[in-house]
Scaffold this motif. Structure first.
Motif, PDB file in Angstrom:
ATOM      1  N   ASP A   1       4.535  -7.241  -7.958  1.00 55.39           N
ATOM      2  CA  ASP A   1       5.347  -8.190  -7.617  1.00 55.39           C
ATOM      3  C   ASP A   1       4.928  -9.019  -6.267  1.00 55.39           C
ATOM      4  O   ASP A   1       5.220 -10.201  -6.276  1.00 55.39           O
ATOM      5  CB  ASP A   1       6.617  -7.409  -7.419  1.00 55.39           C
ATOM      6  N   LEU A   2       4.267  -8.620  -5.480  1.00 52.99           N
ATOM      7  CA  LEU A   2       3.930  -9.326  -4.200  1.00 52.99           C
ATOM      8  C   LEU A   2       2.790 -10.298  -4.456  1.00 52.99           C
ATOM      9  O   LEU A   2       2.881 -11.294  -3.801  1.00 52.99           O
ATOM     10  CB  LEU A   2       3.426  -8.147  -2.946  1.00 52.99           C
ATOM     11  N   LEU A   3       2.050 -10.101  -5.289  1.00 54.08           N
ATOM     12  CA  LEU A   3       1.052 -10.889  -5.680  1.00 54.08           C
ATOM     13  C   LEU A   3       1.689 -12.071  -6.219  1.00 54.08           C
ATOM     14  O   LEU A   3       1.394 -13.555  -6.040  1.00 54.08           O
ATOM     15  CB  LEU A   3       0.026 -10.388  -6.604  1.00 54.08           C
ATOM     16  N   GLU A   4       2.761 -11.808  -7.019  1.00 52.46           N
ATOM     17  CA  GLU A   4       3.235 -13.191  -7.763  1.00 52.46           C
ATOM     18  C   GLU A   4       4.438 -13.586  -6.632  1.00 52.46           C
ATOM     19  O   GLU A   4       4.367 -14.980  -6.397  1.00 52.46           O
ATOM     20  CB  GLU A   4       4.352 -12.533  -8.814  1.00 52.46           C
ATOM     21  N   GLN A   5       4.817 -13.138  -5.826  1.00 56.97           N
ATOM     22  CA  GLN A   5       5.884 -13.579  -4.904  1.00 56.97           C
ATOM     23  C   GLN A   5       5.204 -14.238  -3.762  1.00 56.97           C
ATOM     24  O   GLN A   5       5.396 -15.523  -3.242  1.00 56.97           O
ATOM     25  CB  GLN A   5       6.616 -12.527  -4.081  1.00 56.97           C
ATOM     26  N   GLY A   6       3.964 -13.616  -2.931  1.00 58.92           N
ATOM     27  CA  GLY A   6       3.582 -14.148  -1.603  1.00 58.92           C
ATOM     28  C   GLY A   6       1.839 -14.333  -2.010  1.00 58.92           C
ATOM     29  O   GLY A   6       1.178 -14.509  -0.941  1.00 58.92           O
ATOM     30  N   GLY A   7       1.430 -13.845  -3.000  1.00 58.88           N
ATOM     31  CA  GLY A   7       0.005 -14.089  -3.289  1.00 58.88           C
ATOM     32  C   GLY A   7      -0.848 -12.756  -2.739  1.00 58.88           C
ATOM     33  O   GLY A   7      -0.455 -11.957  -2.262  1.00 58.88           O
ATOM     34  N   THR A   8      -2.245 -13.083  -2.600  1.00 53.96           N
ATOM     35  CA  THR A   8      -3.186 -11.894  -2.184  1.00 53.96           C
ATOM     36  C   THR A   8      -2.948 -11.587  -0.600  1.00 53.96           C
ATOM     37  O   THR A   8      -2.927 -10.352  -0.454  1.00 53.96           O
ATOM     38  CB  THR A   8      -4.277 -12.498  -2.261  1.00 53.96           C
ATOM     39  N   PRO A   9      -2.536 -12.557   0.088  1.00 55.18           N
ATOM     40  CA  PRO A   9      -2.184 -12.001   1.483  1.00 55.18           C
ATOM     41  C   PRO A   9      -1.247 -10.947   1.705  1.00 55.18           C
ATOM     42  O   PRO A   9      -0.999  -9.852   2.256  1.00 55.18           O
ATOM     43  CB  PRO A   9      -1.862 -13.216   2.473  1.00 55.18           C
ATOM     44  N   LEU A  10       0.006 -11.035   1.063  1.00 57.95           N
ATOM     45  CA  LEU A  10       1.175 -10.244   1.139  1.00 57.95           C
ATOM     46  C   LEU A  10       0.881  -8.814   0.266  1.00 57.95           C
ATOM     47  O   LEU A  10       0.999  -7.968   0.688  1.00 57.95           O
ATOM     48  CB  LEU A  10       2.276 -10.880   0.436  1.00 57.95           C
ATOM     49  N   ALA A  11       0.000  -9.104  -0.743  1.00 58.40           N
ATOM     50  CA  ALA A  11      -0.261  -7.731  -1.561  1.00 58.40           C
ATOM     51  C   ALA A  11      -1.315  -6.833  -0.649  1.00 58.40           C
ATOM     52  O   ALA A  11      -1.494  -5.771  -0.507  1.00 58.40           O
ATOM     53  CB  ALA A  11      -0.885  -8.313  -2.749  1.00 58.40           C
ATOM     54  N   ASP A  12      -2.085  -7.658   0.102  1.00 63.26           N
ATOM     55  CA  ASP A  12      -3.297  -7.078   0.852  1.00 63.26           C
ATOM     56  C   ASP A  12      -2.513  -6.518   1.982  1.00 63.26           C
ATOM     57  O   ASP A  12      -2.980  -5.293   2.495  1.00 63.26           O
ATOM     58  CB  ASP A  12      -4.338  -8.007   1.194  1.00 63.26           C
ATOM     59  N   GLN A  13      -1.585  -6.995   2.657  1.00 65.71           N
ATOM     60  CA  GLN A  13      -0.882  -6.406   3.735  1.00 65.71           C
ATOM     61  C   GLN A  13      -0.387  -4.831   3.142  1.00 65.71           C
ATOM     62  O   GLN A  13      -0.221  -3.833   3.868  1.00 65.71           O
ATOM     63  CB  GLN A  13       0.516  -7.184   4.081  1.00 65.71           C
ATOM     64  N   LEU A  14       0.195  -5.039   1.753  1.00 66.82           N
ATOM     65  CA  LEU A  14       0.759  -3.638   1.278  1.00 66.82           C
ATOM     66  C   LEU A  14      -0.401  -2.751   1.057  1.00 66.82           C
ATOM     67  O   LEU A  14      -0.175  -1.695   1.626  1.00 66.82           O
ATOM     68  CB  LEU A  14       1.388  -3.819   0.055  1.00 66.82           C
ATOM     69  N   LEU A  15      -1.654  -3.055   0.633  1.00 68.24           N
ATOM     70  CA  LEU A  15      -2.774  -2.312   0.691  1.00 68.24           C
ATOM     71  C   LEU A  15      -3.294  -1.687   2.014  1.00 68.24           C
ATOM     72  O   LEU A  15      -3.432  -0.507   2.136  1.00 68.24           O
ATOM     73  CB  LEU A  15      -3.802  -2.970   0.115  1.00 68.24           C
ATOM     74  N   ASP A  16      -3.092  -2.539   2.908  1.00 61.80           N
ATOM     75  CA  ASP A  16      -3.289  -1.893   4.406  1.00 61.80           C
ATOM     76  C   ASP A  16      -2.352  -1.032   4.769  1.00 61.80           C
ATOM     77  O   ASP A  16      -2.595   0.063   5.512  1.00 61.80           O
ATOM     78  CB  ASP A  16      -3.435  -3.247   5.466  1.00 61.80           C
ATOM     79  N   ALA A  17      -0.953  -1.183   4.667  1.00 62.66           N
ATOM     80  CA  ALA A  17      -0.010  -0.240   4.766  1.00 62.66           C
ATOM     81  C   ALA A  17      -0.292   1.135   4.209  1.00 62.66           C
ATOM     82  O   ALA A  17      -0.008   2.194   4.680  1.00 62.66           O
ATOM     83  CB  ALA A  17       1.191  -0.950   4.482  1.00 62.66           C
ATOM     84  N   GLN A  18      -0.346   0.842   3.011  1.00 62.73           N
ATOM     85  CA  GLN A  18      -0.853   2.320   2.114  1.00 62.73           C
ATOM     86  C   GLN A  18      -1.879   2.858   2.272  1.00 62.73           C
ATOM     87  O   GLN A  18      -1.626   4.072   2.594  1.00 62.73           O
ATOM     88  CB  GLN A  18      -0.828   1.758   0.463  1.00 62.73           C
ATOM     89  N   ARG A  19      -2.695   2.304   2.658  1.00 62.71           N
ATOM     90  CA  ARG A  19      -3.973   3.102   3.385  1.00 62.71           C
ATOM     91  C   ARG A  19      -3.813   3.502   4.767  1.00 62.71           C
ATOM     92  O   ARG A  19      -4.160   5.001   4.814  1.00 62.71           O
ATOM     93  CB  ARG A  19      -5.224   2.079   3.550  1.00 62.71           C
ATOM     94  N   ALA A  20      -3.063   3.020   5.607  1.00 64.84           N
ATOM     95  CA  ALA A  20      -2.748   3.569   6.908  1.00 64.84           C
ATOM     96  C   ALA A  20      -1.709   4.812   6.544  1.00 64.84           C
ATOM     97  O   ALA A  20      -1.750   5.762   7.369  1.00 64.84           O
ATOM     98  CB  ALA A  20      -2.096   2.526   7.720  1.00 64.84           C
ATOM     99  N   TRP A  21      -0.840   4.674   5.749  1.00 61.80           N
ATOM    100  CA  TRP A  21       0.019   5.750   5.435  1.00 61.80           C
ATOM    101  C   TRP A  21      -0.594   6.987   4.790  1.00 61.80           C
ATOM    102  O   TRP A  21      -0.272   8.195   5.150  1.00 61.80           O
ATOM    103  CB  TRP A  21       1.222   5.190   4.446  1.00 61.80           C
ATOM    104  N   ILE A  22      -1.468   6.949   3.830  1.00 68.59           N
ATOM    105  CA  ILE A  22      -2.334   7.914   3.425  1.00 68.59           C
ATOM    106  C   ILE A  22      -2.930   8.717   4.561  1.00 68.59           C
ATOM    107  O   ILE A  22      -3.019   9.913   4.729  1.00 68.59           O
ATOM    108  CB  ILE A  22      -3.254   7.415   2.247  1.00 68.59           C
ATOM    109  N   ALA A  23      -3.552   7.982   5.446  1.00 63.63           N
ATOM    110  CA  ALA A  23      -4.458   8.450   6.513  1.00 63.63           C
ATOM    111  C   ALA A  23      -3.449   9.240   7.434  1.00 63.63           C
ATOM    112  O   ALA A  23      -3.827  10.345   7.805  1.00 63.63           O
ATOM    113  CB  ALA A  23      -5.097   7.469   7.521  1.00 63.63           C
ATOM    114  N   PHE A  24      -2.153   8.714   7.627  1.00 63.03           N
ATOM    115  CA  PHE A  24      -1.258   9.424   8.453  1.00 63.03           C
ATOM    116  C   PHE A  24      -0.688  10.788   7.811  1.00 63.03           C
ATOM    117  O   PHE A  24      -0.698  11.673   8.402  1.00 63.03           O
ATOM    118  CB  PHE A  24       0.089   8.495   8.623  1.00 63.03           C
TER     119      PHE A  24
END
Length: 154
Positions: free
Chosen positions: A87-110
């Protein structure tokens, strides 16, 4: 943390005297489907039901049940993540989807660090696997629900 979960499961599987209690995935999915927030009381219900099975009330059985429910939540989490990312790729493109990826990686580490800390705090007791597994279950379920809610914000 994954090592902890695998070690506990192998301990159960490696001992033929112990039954292998199982979690009902439908119970977890019903919790997810009916949850109104990110901290519903039904998180852990499938693990609790699992503990009523033969050997489910032992330390290894309890850990196995908690980890079994956590695995179902992890599957739900992964499906939610993929949907939100698409959905984020459709809505905001790669930068928004990549921000989710960064958040998810940080959440997993936490999650892994926080539950690892809980495990270490209880390192001298047999309860350590139970409390760490409970931590992992709670955090994974809550994140799956957070991702669901993030996807519905669009």
């Amino acid at each position: 943390m994954k090592y902890l979960m695998i070690a506990a499961l192998l301990a159960v599987e490696g001992n033929p005297a112990l039954a292998d209690p199982t979690v009902d995935p439908a119970m977890v999915r019903a919790c997810f489907d009916g949850a109104k927030g990110t901290h519903p009381d039904c998180i852990g219900d499938a693990a609790n039901a699992c503990q009523s099975q033969p050997d489910g009330d032992t330390t290894l059985g309890i850990s196995s049940c908690l980890q079994g429910e956590a695995q179902v939540w992890d599957d739900i989490l992964n499906a939610q993540y993929k949907g939100v990312r698409a959905d984020l790729l459709e809505q905001g493109g790669t930068p928004l989807a990549d921000q989710l990826l960064d958040a998810q990686r940080a959440w997993i580490a936490f999650r892994d660090a926080d539950c690892g800390l809980v495990y270490s705090v209880w390192a001298d007791g047999s309860i350590r696997t139970v409390v760490a597994s409970s931590c992992y279950l709670d955090k994974t379920a809550q994140r799956a629900l957070e991702l669901r809610d993030l996807g519905s914000m669009e």
